[in-house]
Design a protein around this motif. Structure first.
Motif, mmCIF file in Angstrom:
data_model
loop_
_atom_site.group_PDB
_atom_site.id
_atom_site.type_symbol
_atom_site.label_atom_id
_atom_site.label_comp_id
_atom_site.label_asym_id
_atom_site.label_seq_id
_atom_site.Cartn_x
_atom_site.Cartn_y
_atom_site.Cartn_z
ATOM 1 N N GLU A 1 -7.823 5.833 -1.161
ATOM 2 C CA GLU A 1 -8.180 4.468 -0.788
ATOM 3 C C GLU A 1 -6.725 4.348 -0.143
ATOM 4 N N GLY A 2 -5.481 3.953 -1.292
ATOM 5 C CA GLY A 2 -4.376 3.746 -0.891
ATOM 6 C C GLY A 2 -3.796 4.160 0.863
ATOM 7 N N TYR A 3 -4.341 5.410 1.271
ATOM 8 C CA TYR A 3 -4.407 5.916 2.872
ATOM 9 C C TYR A 3 -5.086 4.774 3.420
ATOM 10 N N ASN A 4 -6.073 4.385 2.942
ATOM 11 C CA ASN A 4 -7.397 3.266 3.827
ATOM 12 C C ASN A 4 -7.164 2.663 4.174
ATOM 13 N N LYS A 5 -5.997 1.511 2.558
ATOM 14 C CA LYS A 5 -5.953 0.658 2.937
ATOM 15 C C LYS A 5 -4.562 0.253 4.021
ATOM 16 N N ARG A 6 -3.762 1.733 3.533
ATOM 17 C CA ARG A 6 -3.019 1.035 4.870
ATOM 18 C C ARG A 6 -3.123 1.229 5.656
ATOM 19 N N ALA A 7 -4.162 2.333 6.397
ATOM 20 C CA ALA A 7 -4.771 2.776 7.810
ATOM 21 C C ALA A 7 -5.336 1.383 8.243
ATOM 22 N N THR A 8 -5.872 0.747 7.576
ATOM 23 C CA THR A 8 -6.320 -0.537 7.612
ATOM 24 C C THR A 8 -5.458 -1.538 8.226
ATOM 25 N N VAL A 9 -4.463 -2.351 7.033
ATOM 26 C CA VAL A 9 -3.039 -3.083 7.619
ATOM 27 C C VAL A 9 -2.723 -2.240 9.105
ATOM 28 N N ARG A 10 -2.859 -0.957 9.706
ATOM 29 C CA ARG A 10 -1.984 -0.116 10.220
ATOM 30 C C ARG A 10 -2.310 -1.227 11.737
ATOM 31 N N PHE A 11 -3.592 -0.078 11.265
ATOM 32 C CA PHE A 11 -4.541 -0.976 12.725
ATOM 33 C C PHE A 11 -4.574 -2.081 13.389
ATOM 34 N N LEU A 12 -5.019 -3.192 12.307
ATOM 35 C CA LEU A 12 -4.785 -4.709 12.160
ATOM 36 C C LEU A 12 -3.558 -4.672 13.087
ATOM 37 N N ALA A 13 -2.619 -4.417 12.124
ATOM 38 C CA ALA A 13 -1.010 -4.551 13.240
ATOM 39 C C ALA A 13 -0.458 -3.766 14.573
ATOM 40 N N GLY A 14 -1.710 -3.184 15.461
ATOM 41 C CA GLY A 14 -1.571 -2.535 16.540
ATOM 42 C C GLY A 14 -0.634 -1.300 16.339
ATOM 43 N N ASP A 15 -0.478 -0.928 14.886
ATOM 44 C CA ASP A 15 -0.048 0.194 14.985
ATOM 45 C C ASP A 15 -1.048 1.409 15.147
ATOM 46 N N PHE B 1 0.695 -1.463 0.018
ATOM 47 C CA PHE B 1 0.047 -0.244 -0.010
ATOM 48 C C PHE B 1 0.861 1.039 0.009
ATOM 49 N N SER B 2 1.639 1.309 0.339
ATOM 50 C CA SER B 2 3.153 2.097 0.349
ATOM 51 C C SER B 2 3.301 2.386 -0.995
#
Length: 190
Positions: free
Chosen positions: A105-119, A93-94
């Motif tokens: 949506e690129g930022y939104n998907k990366r936000a989702t992954v970071r949320f799932l990773a606890g970041d 996504f980066s």
């Protein structure tokens, strides 16, 4: 006055040809619907089935990048994310963001992954960028509310859920979530 039979077949053939018979409302119905129109319809509808269809169309519009390469990267990132390889998904996504920095949506998907990773900090930063590019992004707003809830910042969670519901009044469990947050905030202030 009767319509002459010898004209019926040529008229029917002409009407059957694509484009020739499309005038007025028929041509307008074929015109692509804009994101603004989808949001207007989402605000107006009282039909839950239509609301879900409009939501789906909005998500599809957000996912369109006008680039086969970016869309392939996005799909690859989602697949990797679903497999739990969050570091690789963030990298994908980066790369999308580097190629198209104005693609919300690129930022939104990366936000989702970071949320799932606890970041959560990284996720909030990506959500803020998503919302700069698309202030009505109810998915990003709901994600922000979830993060604020996990961080026990209930007033900010409530504010984010309110904004999400303002953008999409048909969010699943939205009104119930607002009531729950208000109850929890009231309980903390007693």
């Amino acid at each position: 006055m009767r319509f002459p039979a010898f004209l019926a077949l040529p008229l029917l053939l002409m009407l059957a040809q694509p484009g020739l018979a499309q005038t007025g409302t028929a041509a307008a119905a074929k015109a692509p619907v804009t994101l603004d129109e989808l949001f207007d319809k989402l605000q107006e509808t009282q039909n839950p089935i239509e609301a879900k269809q409009l939501e789906r169309k909005i998500w599809e519009a957000w996912g369109k990048s006008d680039s086969d390469t970016l869309e392939a990267l996005m799909q690859g990132g989602v697949t990797v994310m679903e497999k739990g390889d969050y570091k690789r998904a963030v990298d994908i996504f980066s790369a999308v963001i580097e190629l198209k920095p104005d693609f919300a949506e690129g930022y939104n998907k990366r936000a989702t992954v970071r949320f799932l990773a606890g970041d959560y900090a990284g996720s909030v930063a990506d959500i803020e960028r998503t919302l700069q590019l698309e202030p009505r992004h109810f998915g990003a707003l709901a994600g922000l509310a979830m993060i604020m809830e996990r961080l026990d910042n209930l007033p900010e969670a409530l504010r984010a859920y309110r904004r999400a519901l303002a953008a999409n009044p048909h969010l699943a469990d939205g009104p119930e979530k607002l009531k729950e947050l208000r109850r929890r905030i009231d309980a903390k202030t007693l």
